[in-house]
Design a protein around this motif. Structure first.
Motif, PDB file in Angstrom:
ATOM      1  N   ILE A 166      89.037  54.087  35.473  1.00 60.76           N
ATOM      2  CA  ILE A 166      90.513  54.695  36.134  1.00 60.76           C
ATOM      3  C   ILE A 166      90.315  55.494  35.478  1.00 60.76           C
ATOM      4  O   ILE A 166      90.772  56.892  35.823  1.00 60.76           O
ATOM      5  CB  ILE A 166      91.598  54.217  36.103  1.00 60.76           C
ATOM      6  N   ALA A 167      90.487  55.452  34.390  1.00 57.74           N
ATOM      7  CA  ALA A 167      90.402  56.541  32.950  1.00 57.74           C
ATOM      8  C   ALA A 167      89.274  57.751  33.350  1.00 57.74           C
ATOM      9  O   ALA A 167      89.430  59.018  32.857  1.00 57.74           O
ATOM     10  CB  ALA A 167      90.161  56.024  31.696  1.00 57.74           C
ATOM     11  N   GLU A 168      88.103  57.767  33.864  1.00 54.62           N
ATOM     12  CA  GLU A 168      87.469  58.671  33.727  1.00 54.62           C
ATOM     13  C   GLU A 168      87.523  59.060  34.718  1.00 54.62           C
ATOM     14  O   GLU A 168      86.729  60.079  34.628  1.00 54.62           O
ATOM     15  CB  GLU A 168      85.531  57.661  34.191  1.00 54.62           C
ATOM     16  N   ARG A 169      88.439  59.194  35.583  1.00 56.58           N
ATOM     17  CA  ARG A 169      88.237  59.701  37.266  1.00 56.58           C
ATOM     18  C   ARG A 169      89.788  60.162  36.582  1.00 56.58           C
ATOM     19  O   ARG A 169      89.916  61.165  37.317  1.00 56.58           O
ATOM     20  CB  ARG A 169      88.252  58.958  38.400  1.00 56.58           C
ATOM     21  N   ASN A 170      90.357  60.483  35.367  1.00 53.79           N
ATOM     22  CA  ASN A 170      91.615  60.865  35.257  1.00 53.79           C
ATOM     23  C   ASN A 170      91.573  61.799  34.580  1.00 53.79           C
ATOM     24  O   ASN A 170      90.829  62.061  33.623  1.00 53.79           O
ATOM     25  CB  ASN A 170      92.180  59.896  34.637  1.00 53.79           C
ATOM     26  N   CYS A 171      92.262  63.259  35.569  1.00 52.01           N
ATOM     27  CA  CYS A 171      91.933  64.269  34.752  1.00 52.01           C
ATOM     28  C   CYS A 171      92.708  64.648  33.637  1.00 52.01           C
ATOM     29  O   CYS A 171      92.345  65.891  32.863  1.00 52.01           O
ATOM     30  CB  CYS A 171      92.651  65.266  35.673  1.00 52.01           C
ATOM     31  N   CYS A 172      93.768  63.995  33.500  1.00 47.84           N
ATOM     32  CA  CYS A 172      93.992  63.870  31.512  1.00 47.84           C
ATOM     33  C   CYS A 172      92.377  63.298  30.410  1.00 47.84           C
ATOM     34  O   CYS A 172      93.455  63.489  29.177  1.00 47.84           O
ATOM     35  CB  CYS A 172      95.297  62.956  31.886  1.00 47.84           C
ATOM     36  N   THR A 173      91.838  62.684  30.603  1.00 45.50           N
ATOM     37  CA  THR A 173      91.182  62.479  30.371  1.00 45.50           C
ATOM     38  C   THR A 173      89.815  64.127  30.051  1.00 45.50           C
ATOM     39  O   THR A 173      89.289  63.888  28.743  1.00 45.50           O
ATOM     40  CB  THR A 173      89.584  60.917  30.461  1.00 45.50           C
ATOM     41  N   LYS A 174      89.626  64.388  31.298  1.00 41.85           N
ATOM     42  CA  LYS A 174      88.599  65.535  31.365  1.00 41.85           C
ATOM     43  C   LYS A 174      89.924  66.808  30.207  1.00 41.85           C
ATOM     44  O   LYS A 174      89.399  67.370  29.124  1.00 41.85           O
ATOM     45  CB  LYS A 174      88.578  66.229  31.792  1.00 41.85           C
ATOM     46  N   VAL A 175      91.127  66.952  29.763  1.00 42.03           N
ATOM     47  CA  VAL A 175      91.869  67.952  29.748  1.00 42.03           C
ATOM     48  C   VAL A 175      91.591  67.303  27.809  1.00 42.03           C
ATOM     49  O   VAL A 175      91.544  68.429  27.029  1.00 42.03           O
ATOM     50  CB  VAL A 175      93.374  68.207  29.994  1.00 42.03           C
ATOM     51  N   GLY A 176      91.863  66.408  27.544  1.00 42.49           N
ATOM     52  CA  GLY A 176      92.288  66.104  26.329  1.00 42.49           C
ATOM     53  C   GLY A 176      90.529  66.514  25.888  1.00 42.49           C
ATOM     54  O   GLY A 176      90.753  66.765  24.762  1.00 42.49           O
ATOM     55  N   SER A 177      89.864  65.851  26.051  1.00 44.93           N
ATOM     56  CA  SER A 177      87.859  66.414  26.078  1.00 44.93           C
ATOM     57  C   SER A 177      88.260  67.522  26.006  1.00 44.93           C
ATOM     58  O   SER A 177      87.953  67.966  24.142  1.00 44.93           O
ATOM     59  CB  SER A 177      86.869  65.955  26.994  1.00 44.93           C
ATOM     60  N   ALA A 178      89.006  68.584  26.654  1.00 41.70           N
ATOM     61  CA  ALA A 178      88.459  70.412  26.123  1.00 41.70           C
ATOM     62  C   ALA A 178      89.702  70.879  24.943  1.00 41.70           C
ATOM     63  O   ALA A 178      89.415  71.729  24.351  1.00 41.70           O
ATOM     64  CB  ALA A 178      89.069  70.677  27.786  1.00 41.70           C
ATOM     65  N   LEU A 179      90.195  69.711  25.190  1.00 42.46           N
ATOM     66  CA  LEU A 179      91.327  70.196  23.863  1.00 42.46           C
ATOM     67  C   LEU A 179      91.294  69.562  22.556  1.00 42.46           C
ATOM     68  O   LEU A 179      91.632  69.261  21.851  1.00 42.46           O
ATOM     69  CB  LEU A 179      92.734  69.824  24.300  1.00 42.46           C
ATOM     70  N   ARG A 180      90.321  69.275  22.329  1.00 42.84           N
ATOM     71  CA  ARG A 180      89.518  67.951  21.415  1.00 42.84           C
ATOM     72  C   ARG A 180      89.641  69.034  19.664  1.00 42.84           C
ATOM     73  O   ARG A 180      90.236  68.585  18.765  1.00 42.84           O
ATOM     74  CB  ARG A 180      88.266  67.596  21.516  1.00 42.84           C
ATOM     75  N   PRO A 181      89.029  70.518  19.850  1.00 42.51           N
ATOM     76  CA  PRO A 181      89.344  71.220  18.581  1.00 42.51           C
ATOM     77  C   PRO A 181      90.478  71.050  18.637  1.00 42.51           C
ATOM     78  O   PRO A 181      90.765  71.735  16.533  1.00 42.51           O
ATOM     79  CB  PRO A 181      89.065  72.579  19.354  1.00 42.51           C
ATOM     80  N   PHE A 182      91.559  71.465  19.070  1.00 41.80           N
ATOM     81  CA  PHE A 182      93.362  71.761  18.847  1.00 41.80           C
ATOM     82  C   PHE A 182      93.840  70.132  18.562  1.00 41.80           C
ATOM     83  O   PHE A 182      94.772  70.472  17.378  1.00 41.80           O
ATOM     84  CB  PHE A 182      93.279  72.254  20.222  1.00 41.80           C
ATOM     85  N   LYS A 183      93.016  69.410  18.960  1.00 43.80           N
ATOM     86  CA  LYS A 183      93.738  67.624  18.445  1.00 43.80           C
ATOM     87  C   LYS A 183      93.217  67.693  17.185  1.00 43.80           C
ATOM     88  O   LYS A 183      93.763  67.376  16.292  1.00 43.80           O
ATOM     89  CB  LYS A 183      93.184  66.548  19.321  1.00 43.80           C
ATOM     90  N   ILE A 184      92.109  67.828  16.898  1.00 41.40           N
ATOM     91  CA  ILE A 184      91.680  67.983  15.211  1.00 41.40           C
ATOM     92  C   ILE A 184      92.749  69.135  14.325  1.00 41.40           C
ATOM     93  O   ILE A 184      92.905  68.892  13.347  1.00 41.40           O
ATOM     94  CB  ILE A 184      90.382  68.332  14.510  1.00 41.40           C
ATOM     95  N   LEU A 185      92.777  70.159  14.760  1.00 44.44           N
ATOM     96  CA  LEU A 185      93.254  71.080  14.016  1.00 44.44           C
ATOM     97  C   LEU A 185      94.396  70.723  13.426  1.00 44.44           C
ATOM     98  O   LEU A 185      95.419  70.402  12.610  1.00 44.44           O
ATOM     99  CB  LEU A 185      93.696  73.117  14.293  1.00 44.44           C
ATOM    100  N   LEU A 186      95.374  70.371  14.367  1.00 46.06           N
ATOM    101  CA  LEU A 186      96.994  69.277  14.527  1.00 46.06           C
ATOM    102  C   LEU A 186      96.631  68.375  14.019  1.00 46.06           C
ATOM    103  O   LEU A 186      98.102  67.830  13.353  1.00 46.06           O
ATOM    104  CB  LEU A 186      97.118  69.235  16.414  1.00 46.06           C
TER     105      LEU A 186
END
Length: 512
Positions: free
Chosen positions: A284-304
């Protein structure tokens, strides 16, 4: 610009209130179990969480009002030159603290315990509604008695020296009632709130200190790859199934399994069940769009995460310097380590004072600091769960948190918010006491208005002494949590959703 400060502040407060209510509703609904949700407990949790956040937002307002009374040159503004006018504003803020703190007492000693015990009684199918209410009230009476005792102690414990030994008994009793009347109930409420703040201090040392380290490091490290986790989980399933087949092969000829083999078979079947549940959750997590969005926001998460860890280190350094200042320049334990102003350079206090000329940057920063403590406390509770010493009572998990756990969560946050005011005072003592006020003569005590929050925090010196040593414990707990968080690897993408000791066996709320 000064003429527009007060309307702008009121607008900001109204907007902040709406944001708080929206956040509380989303937060509770995010973690609430869909199968065990109950209207009364949900409303109670949302209201209690909102009260906690609103109370924490009152401190910046308190600081703003005492600062707004003066010009930058240290003279009072025309409308605040009258002592009576200043007294009315101070009383208004004081009544705001009275109201919110009284609501907190009501929540901690009556509302939340009653709803908790009422929901606990629902587990017994043979109990009707009337019996549920009676049993819940019976257990809640104990909390009410504790509250009354705290209020009476705070009301009648004299803050000044009582009459001499030559005084009559009637004069001593009269003195106690005069003390009660002169304080307008402030000592009673302050003693009760300070007692709860001691419990909040323990929660801050436990949850907030850990949350300040685990939240930024989790953002920096991120989560494990869901594809790798699924592959690893599939291999574990195959390995366990192979072990089960080997054990079952021993009894194909009709011989019974030994007690040791039966025990191993039972453990392997339980482990296989957990692994299969993990597989469903990972799919379910693999199909979840939130997981894909989280991967795209990875640089922002590191800065935060880097920003959060720098803020945590800044707070720790500021708290350490503040405690050193109190140790070297206060009168000691008998006065609660209280000092007026700062003698050592405190970076956070200096930053707030430097931002004063640019309205409203200093108030925005103090609001962010307050919210930061609340959010890191939530992160600490989310990662640790709710514990009673070494026994874990409840887990806090998205869509699977029981109503009792949410009530506990909100009560802990209420207690944490009470201690947060003292924590912020410790981080920036001069700013929290006087705001941006300046004075003309050398005696600031006579010419500056003290925030009402300071009066509540330092009504009883022995509480201040305990808070002082609690700050040292907080610094130690943060450093330990930082080391532990650094040593731990990346967390799973479904962290906390599936555990071996899970009591919620159904995955329906995830699958559908």
């Amino acid at each position: 610009l000064a003429n527009y400060k007060l309307p702008l502040c009121c607008f900001n407060d109204s907007l902040l209130l709406q944001v708080i209510l929206a956040f509380c509703w989303v937060y509770i609904r995010k973690f609430q179990s869909r199968q065990e949700s109950e209207v009364v407990s949900t409303i109670t949790a949302i209201c209690a969480l909102a009260i906690a956040l609103i109370t924490s937002a009152l401190l910046p307002v308190d600081i703003f009002l005492v600062s707004f009374m003066k010009y930058p040159n240290g003279t009072y503004k025309e409308w605040a030159a009258n002592n009576e006018t200043r007294g009315q504003i101070e009383d208004t803020v004081l009544y705001g603290y009275y109201t919110l703190y009284s609501i907190i007492l009501f929540c901690v000693f009556l509302w939340i315990p009653f709803v908790y015990f009422y929901y606990e009684e629902r587990d017994d199918d043979n109990v009707n509604k009337c019996s549920q209410v009676k049993n819940a009230l019976k257990y809640t009476v104990g909390f009410i008695i504790v509250c009354v005792v705290l209020l009476l102690i705070g009301a009648f414990v004299p803050l000044q020296a009582p009459p001499g030994q030559n005084s009559t008994q009637w004069e001593k009793v009269q003195y106690l009632f005069e003390e009660l009347g002169s304080g307008h109930g402030l000592p009673a409420l302050s003693f009760s709130i300070s007692s709860l703040t001691l419990i909040g201090m323990l929660a801050v040392i436990t949850y907030t200190a850990y949350g300040m380290s685990v939240l930024p490091l989790n953002l920096i490290k991120g989560t494990r790859s869901v594809l790798y986790e699924r592959l690893e989980n599939t291999e574990d399933i195959e390995d366990v199934e192979h072990q089960i087949e080997k054990l079952k092969a021993k009894c194909k000829d009709g011989r019974p399994l030994s007690s040791r083999d039966r025990h191993n078979l039972q453990e392997l079947e339980g482990k296989l069940q957990v692994l299969r549940r993990r597989g469903r959750h990972l799919e379910i997590a693999e199909r979840n769009c939130c997981t894909k969005v989280g991967s795209a926001l990875r640089p922002f998460k590191i800065l935060l995460g880097v920003f959060f860890i720098l803020v945590a280190l800044l707070f720790t350094v500021a708290l350490f310097i503040s405690n050193l200042d109190k140790a070297f320049h206060s009168a000691g334990i008998s006065t609660g380590f209280i000092i007026f102003g700062t003698n050592l350079t405190n970076p956070l206090n200096e930053l707030l004072l430097a931002l004063q000329p640019v309205f409203p940057l200093d108030y925005i920063l103090i609001t962010i600091i307050t919210m930061y403590f609340v959010l890191t406390s939530m992160a600490g509770i989310r990662n640790m769960g709710i514990w009673f010493f070494w026994i874990r009572l409840y887990k806090i998990r998205p869509k699977r948190t029981r109503p009792q756990a949410l009530l506990f969560l909100c009560m802990i946050l209420l207690l944490i918010v009470l201690h947060t005011s003292y924590m912020i005072y410790s981080l920036a003592p001069q700013y929290v006491m006087y705001g941006s006020q300046k004075y003309l003569n050398t005696s600031c005590l006579d010419e500056c208005t003290v925030t009402r929050s300071y009066l509540f925090l330092h009504k009883f010196w022995f509480f201040s002494t305990i808070y002082y040593f609690g700050n040292w414990a907080f610094i130690g707990a943060f450093l330990i949590g930082l080391v532990v968080s650094c040593c731990r690897g990346k967390k799973s993408v479904i962290e906390g959703e599936v555990e071996a000791d899970d009591s919620d066996m159904s995955d329906d709320e995830y699958v559908h």
